[in-house]
Design a protein around this motif. Structure first.
Motif, PDB file in Angstrom:
ATOM      1  N   ARG A 235      33.218 -11.713  54.232  1.00  0.00           N
ATOM      2  CA  ARG A 235      33.134 -12.298  53.226  1.00  0.00           C
ATOM      3  C   ARG A 235      34.306 -12.703  52.920  1.00  0.00           C
ATOM      4  O   ARG A 235      34.401 -12.743  51.746  1.00  0.00           O
ATOM      5  CB  ARG A 235      32.676 -10.916  52.176  1.00  0.00           C
ATOM      6  N   GLY A 236      35.090 -12.864  53.765  1.00  0.00           N
ATOM      7  CA  GLY A 236      36.056 -13.811  53.459  1.00  0.00           C
ATOM      8  C   GLY A 236      37.619 -12.768  53.317  1.00  0.00           C
ATOM      9  O   GLY A 236      38.629 -13.613  52.827  1.00  0.00           O
ATOM     10  N   ALA A 237      37.431 -11.830  53.282  1.00  0.00           N
ATOM     11  CA  ALA A 237      38.701 -10.989  52.958  1.00  0.00           C
ATOM     12  C   ALA A 237      39.868 -10.788  54.273  1.00  0.00           C
ATOM     13  O   ALA A 237      39.211 -11.199  55.390  1.00  0.00           O
ATOM     14  CB  ALA A 237      38.425  -9.381  52.812  1.00  0.00           C
ATOM     15  N   ARG A 238      41.098 -10.867  54.000  1.00  0.00           N
ATOM     16  CA  ARG A 238      41.896 -10.501  55.077  1.00  0.00           C
ATOM     17  C   ARG A 238      41.866  -9.221  55.293  1.00  0.00           C
ATOM     18  O   ARG A 238      42.014  -8.264  54.341  1.00  0.00           O
ATOM     19  CB  ARG A 238      43.258 -11.041  54.614  1.00  0.00           C
ATOM     20  N   VAL A 239      41.777  -8.641  56.644  1.00  0.00           N
ATOM     21  CA  VAL A 239      41.609  -7.252  57.002  1.00  0.00           C
ATOM     22  C   VAL A 239      42.437  -6.728  57.860  1.00  0.00           C
ATOM     23  O   VAL A 239      42.716  -7.117  59.040  1.00  0.00           O
ATOM     24  CB  VAL A 239      40.095  -6.976  57.484  1.00  0.00           C
ATOM     25  N   THR A 240      43.320  -5.787  57.593  1.00  0.00           N
ATOM     26  CA  THR A 240      44.065  -5.053  58.582  1.00  0.00           C
ATOM     27  C   THR A 240      43.428  -3.748  58.942  1.00  0.00           C
ATOM     28  O   THR A 240      43.188  -2.844  57.887  1.00  0.00           O
ATOM     29  CB  THR A 240      45.488  -4.558  57.978  1.00  0.00           C
ATOM     30  N   LEU A 241      42.941  -3.577  60.089  1.00  0.00           N
ATOM     31  CA  LEU A 241      42.146  -2.612  60.566  1.00  0.00           C
ATOM     32  C   LEU A 241      43.199  -1.443  61.187  1.00  0.00           C
ATOM     33  O   LEU A 241      43.545  -1.930  62.555  1.00  0.00           O
ATOM     34  CB  LEU A 241      40.883  -2.900  61.552  1.00  0.00           C
ATOM     35  N   VAL A 242      43.400  -0.166  60.739  1.00  0.00           N
ATOM     36  CA  VAL A 242      44.386   0.617  61.392  1.00  0.00           C
ATOM     37  C   VAL A 242      43.504   1.383  62.192  1.00  0.00           C
ATOM     38  O   VAL A 242      42.649   2.488  61.446  1.00  0.00           O
ATOM     39  CB  VAL A 242      45.256   1.148  60.325  1.00  0.00           C
ATOM     40  N   SER A 243      43.324   1.495  63.346  1.00  0.00           N
ATOM     41  CA  SER A 243      42.721   1.990  64.549  1.00  0.00           C
ATOM     42  C   SER A 243      42.944   3.144  65.251  1.00  0.00           C
ATOM     43  O   SER A 243      44.100   2.902  66.078  1.00  0.00           O
ATOM     44  CB  SER A 243      41.692   0.854  65.116  1.00  0.00           C
ATOM     45  N   GLY A 244      42.382   4.199  65.217  1.00  0.00           N
ATOM     46  CA  GLY A 244      42.595   5.323  66.249  1.00  0.00           C
ATOM     47  C   GLY A 244      41.988   4.921  67.492  1.00  0.00           C
ATOM     48  O   GLY A 244      41.210   3.723  67.695  1.00  0.00           O
ATOM     49  N   ARG A 245      42.129   5.624  68.472  1.00  0.00           N
ATOM     50  CA  ARG A 245      41.442   5.195  69.908  1.00  0.00           C
ATOM     51  C   ARG A 245      40.108   5.157  69.824  1.00  0.00           C
ATOM     52  O   ARG A 245      39.441   5.978  69.547  1.00  0.00           O
ATOM     53  CB  ARG A 245      41.962   6.236  71.154  1.00  0.00           C
ATOM     54  N   THR A 246      39.533   4.022  70.245  1.00  0.00           N
ATOM     55  CA  THR A 246      38.054   3.731  70.252  1.00  0.00           C
ATOM     56  C   THR A 246      38.071   2.638  71.352  1.00  0.00           C
ATOM     57  O   THR A 246      38.758   1.995  71.984  1.00  0.00           O
ATOM     58  CB  THR A 246      37.756   3.174  69.048  1.00  0.00           C
ATOM     59  N   ALA A 247      36.531   2.555  71.771  1.00  0.00           N
ATOM     60  CA  ALA A 247      36.151   1.739  73.026  1.00  0.00           C
ATOM     61  C   ALA A 247      35.669   0.467  72.263  1.00  0.00           C
ATOM     62  O   ALA A 247      35.028  -0.477  72.986  1.00  0.00           O
ATOM     63  CB  ALA A 247      35.149   2.469  73.884  1.00  0.00           C
ATOM     64  N   LEU A 248      35.739   0.134  71.041  1.00  0.00           N
ATOM     65  CA  LEU A 248      34.824  -0.755  70.339  1.00  0.00           C
ATOM     66  C   LEU A 248      35.752  -2.202  70.426  1.00  0.00           C
ATOM     67  O   LEU A 248      36.970  -2.147  70.282  1.00  0.00           O
ATOM     68  CB  LEU A 248      34.688  -0.548  69.026  1.00  0.00           C
ATOM     69  N   PRO A 249      35.158  -3.325  70.432  1.00  0.00           N
ATOM     70  CA  PRO A 249      35.981  -4.599  70.500  1.00  0.00           C
ATOM     71  C   PRO A 249      36.430  -4.834  68.954  1.00  0.00           C
ATOM     72  O   PRO A 249      35.827  -4.324  67.895  1.00  0.00           O
ATOM     73  CB  PRO A 249      34.909  -5.602  70.934  1.00  0.00           C
ATOM     74  N   THR A 250      37.520  -5.522  68.827  1.00  0.00           N
ATOM     75  CA  THR A 250      37.818  -6.073  67.586  1.00  0.00           C
ATOM     76  C   THR A 250      36.937  -6.961  66.825  1.00  0.00           C
ATOM     77  O   THR A 250      36.752  -7.841  67.559  1.00  0.00           O
ATOM     78  CB  THR A 250      39.459  -6.431  67.708  1.00  0.00           C
ATOM     79  N   PRO A 251      36.508  -6.476  65.533  1.00  0.00           N
ATOM     80  CA  PRO A 251      35.677  -7.543  64.782  1.00  0.00           C
ATOM     81  C   PRO A 251      36.250  -8.971  64.581  1.00  0.00           C
ATOM     82  O   PRO A 251      37.510  -8.813  64.528  1.00  0.00           O
ATOM     83  CB  PRO A 251      35.267  -6.652  63.752  1.00  0.00           C
ATOM     84  N   ALA A 252      35.306  -9.998  64.480  1.00  0.00           N
ATOM     85  CA  ALA A 252      35.802 -11.303  64.608  1.00  0.00           C
ATOM     86  C   ALA A 252      36.587 -11.347  63.088  1.00  0.00           C
ATOM     87  O   ALA A 252      36.297 -10.858  62.189  1.00  0.00           O
ATOM     88  CB  ALA A 252      34.777 -12.355  64.348  1.00  0.00           C
ATOM     89  N   GLY A 253      37.719 -11.818  63.355  1.00  0.00           N
ATOM     90  CA  GLY A 253      38.659 -12.164  62.234  1.00  0.00           C
ATOM     91  C   GLY A 253      39.496 -11.181  61.446  1.00  0.00           C
ATOM     92  O   GLY A 253      39.764 -11.202  60.264  1.00  0.00           O
ATOM     93  N   VAL A 254      39.645  -9.916  62.301  1.00  0.00           N
ATOM     94  CA  VAL A 254      40.309  -8.707  61.647  1.00  0.00           C
ATOM     95  C   VAL A 254      41.381  -8.543  62.553  1.00  0.00           C
ATOM     96  O   VAL A 254      41.503  -8.891  63.861  1.00  0.00           O
ATOM     97  CB  VAL A 254      39.222  -7.515  61.887  1.00  0.00           C
ATOM     98  N   GLU A 255      42.598  -8.308  61.742  1.00  0.00           N
ATOM     99  CA  GLU A 255      43.768  -7.866  62.145  1.00  0.00           C
ATOM    100  C   GLU A 255      43.669  -6.313  62.611  1.00  0.00           C
ATOM    101  O   GLU A 255      43.509  -5.537  61.883  1.00  0.00           O
ATOM    102  CB  GLU A 255      44.947  -8.113  61.383  1.00  0.00           C
ATOM    103  N   ARG A 256      44.097  -6.106  64.219  1.00  0.00           N
ATOM    104  CA  ARG A 256      43.813  -4.510  64.240  1.00  0.00           C
ATOM    105  C   ARG A 256      45.313  -4.061  64.667  1.00  0.00           C
ATOM    106  O   ARG A 256      46.170  -4.497  65.587  1.00  0.00           O
ATOM    107  CB  ARG A 256      42.997  -4.613  65.439  1.00  0.00           C
ATOM    108  N   VAL A 257      45.474  -2.788  64.269  1.00  0.00           N
ATOM    109  CA  VAL A 257      46.845  -2.232  64.447  1.00  0.00           C
ATOM    110  C   VAL A 257      46.207  -0.817  65.196  1.00  0.00           C
ATOM    111  O   VAL A 257      45.616  -0.002  64.576  1.00  0.00           O
ATOM    112  CB  VAL A 257      47.663  -1.898  63.434  1.00  0.00           C
ATOM    113  N   ASP A 258      46.613  -0.705  66.513  1.00  0.00           N
ATOM    114  CA  ASP A 258      46.113   0.405  67.134  1.00  0.00           C
ATOM    115  C   ASP A 258      47.220   1.473  67.076  1.00  0.00           C
ATOM    116  O   ASP A 258      48.493   1.384  67.159  1.00  0.00           O
ATOM    117  CB  ASP A 258      46.132   0.341  68.652  1.00  0.00           C
ATOM    118  N   VAL A 259      46.605   2.644  66.720  1.00  0.00           N
ATOM    119  CA  VAL A 259      47.658   4.028  66.543  1.00  0.00           C
ATOM    120  C   VAL A 259      46.983   5.123  67.381  1.00  0.00           C
ATOM    121  O   VAL A 259      45.876   5.016  67.659  1.00  0.00           O
ATOM    122  CB  VAL A 259      47.742   4.403  65.122  1.00  0.00           C
TER     123      VAL A 259
END
Ligand code: PMT
Length: 406
Positions: A235-259
């Motif tokens: 829906r057009g938002a800028r998204v910062t995804l702060v993510s714990g350990r997971t096997a999932l792929p990063t969703p399209a258009g999302v900035e991911r920070v792994d912790v």
């Protein structure tokens, strides 16, 4: 939305309408007509039994296409390719869907063209169950519906009302206009209603190291938080995804920070929140972490062992304290006194609304593809049925849109 699109929201869409052997099949004629009126190109597939309830001639006339029942035409041997049909469709809608067909879909049985097409369909699949109330309530049917929801199948819940058996209860197929509305919403292009907004999402489990080998964690897979991040980005938002350990792929258009740890998640989330318009706190964060982390593998010895723990940051509570007029959505994962606990968290952590999920509900919470949630704000509760996590995310993001519309 321009008026032409509003009038024909399924313009150019390909809908494969599957009809199974239920008395509710008579409603398929209206359903087919409504789909056509909405602009869809409709092809109809019937199980052999369903022809006892509604004639192929009716549906061929309404859909303006020949009806598909068998794998091949006995007259001329022409082959109905289930793979090609599944590829052609944008949506495979099975309405009515009997308990028998739902059970076979859940089990992967493919003994007719309609079921074989389900197994090879790559498009979104929607079912509108129709059956007697006891069949619907039966554990086996409910389990099959849960399994289908986990596989991503959209379920248009049946209605309460008078049934063909003369009994009254839940099992009546939803009305054709409700089914069409469900399909329209599912296929709708997402409007960029959140363009210009920056949202952070925490997701997944944190890991608190005890030594280089062992850690304290929980069962969160990240699926719920990732689905929310994906929906916000759509829906057009800028998204910062702060993510714990997971096997999932990063969703399209999302900035991911792994912790890894709660401390790392706190730092990353707090930094991103400085500039953000809001946040969704979906992560399962450890509330305690070992006071000391052994640099070497702890050796076993006789007797008991004690690991002393200290509190971690409550990330949501700390962001809540400094949020001001910005949005903050929380989750509550409960096992008892669910509503009371969730309401207390809503207030204490200054959430705008909280998403309650209970481990007492089958199909809810950790790891699976479904969740059953209640959305709670200061005005009241909205209890949602068991849904695919993707659809739960849609409902949460719709509330977020409303927050920013104010
Ligand atoms: O990841 P999945 O496998 O898809 O599972 C989804 C989920 C069950 C993890 C998700 O739906 C969910 O319920 N997430 C919140 C889990 C949780 O920790 O709930 P809680 O009731 O303990 O925490 C309340 C809120 O405070 C949550 O928003 C949580 O993110 C936040 N919190 C909690 C502790 C802490 N130290 N920091 C926090 O930010």
């Amino acid at each position: 939305m321009d008026s032409e699109h509003a009038a024909r929201p399924l313009e150019g869409r390909h809908i494969l309408l599957g009809i199974t052997g239920s008395i509710a099949a008579y409603k398929a004629a209206v359903l087919c007509r409504l789909l056509k009126t909405a602009g869809a190109d409709v092809r109809v597939m019937m199980t052999p039994l369903s022809k006892q309830f509604i004639t192929p001639l009716t549906l061929a006339t309404l859909s303006k296409n020949p009806i598909l029942v068998e794998f091949f035409d006995p007259e001329n041997g022409a082959w109905n390719s289930h793979v090609a049909l599944g590829e052609w469709a944008d949506c495979y809608l099975i309405a009515p869907a009997t308990a028998n067909t739902l059970a076979k879909m859940a089990a992967g049985i493919a003994d007719n063209l309609l079921l074989t097409t389900y197994l090879s369909a790559r498009c979104r699949v929607v079912v509108a169950p129709a059956m007697d109330l006891d069949m619907y309530a039966h554990h086996a049917t409910q389990q099959n519906l849960r399994r289908l929801a986990e596989q991503g199948v959209g379920i248009v819940e049946p209605q309460e009302g008078e049934l063909a058996s003369g009994l009254t209860g839940k099992g009546r197929m939803a009305e054709p206009h409700q089914i069409v509305a469900f399909v329209e919403e599912m296929l709708a292009e997402k409007k960029k209603t959140l363009a210009g907004k920056h949202l952070i999402v925490t997701a997944g489990a944190t890991i608190e190291q005890i030594d280089p080998v062992r850690f304290i964690s929980n069962h969160s897979s990240g699926k719920m938080g990732y689905a929310i991040a994906a929906e916000l980005a759509l829906r057009g938002a800028r998204v910062t995804l702060v993510s714990g350990r997971t096997a999932l792929p990063t969703p399209a258009g999302v900035e991911r920070v792994d912790v890894l740890s709660a401390e790392e998640m706190y730092r990353a989330a707090a930094a991103a929140f400085e500039e953000a318009d809001g946040g969704v706190m979906c992560a399962a964060v450890a509330d305690y972490t070992p006071v000391e982390v052994s640099p070497t593998k702890l050796k076993k010895s006789e007797g008991e062992m004690t690991v002393t723990l200290r509190r971690t940051h409550d990330i949501a509570a700390e962001l809540g304290a400094r949020k001001g007029k910005r949005l903050l959505v929380g989750f509550a994962l409960e096992t008892d006194q669910e509503a009371d606990n969730a309401e207390a968290k809503l207030i204490r952590k200054h959430f705008d609304f909280i998403v309650l999920n209970s481990l007492r509900d089958p199909g809810a919470g950790f790891r699976g593809d479904t969740n059953k949630v209640t959305l709670i704000d200061r005005r009241g509760h909205e209890e949602l049925p068991l849904m695919n996590k993707r659809d739960v995310a849609v409902r949460i993001v719709e509330r977020i849109e409303r927050f920013f519309e104010r």
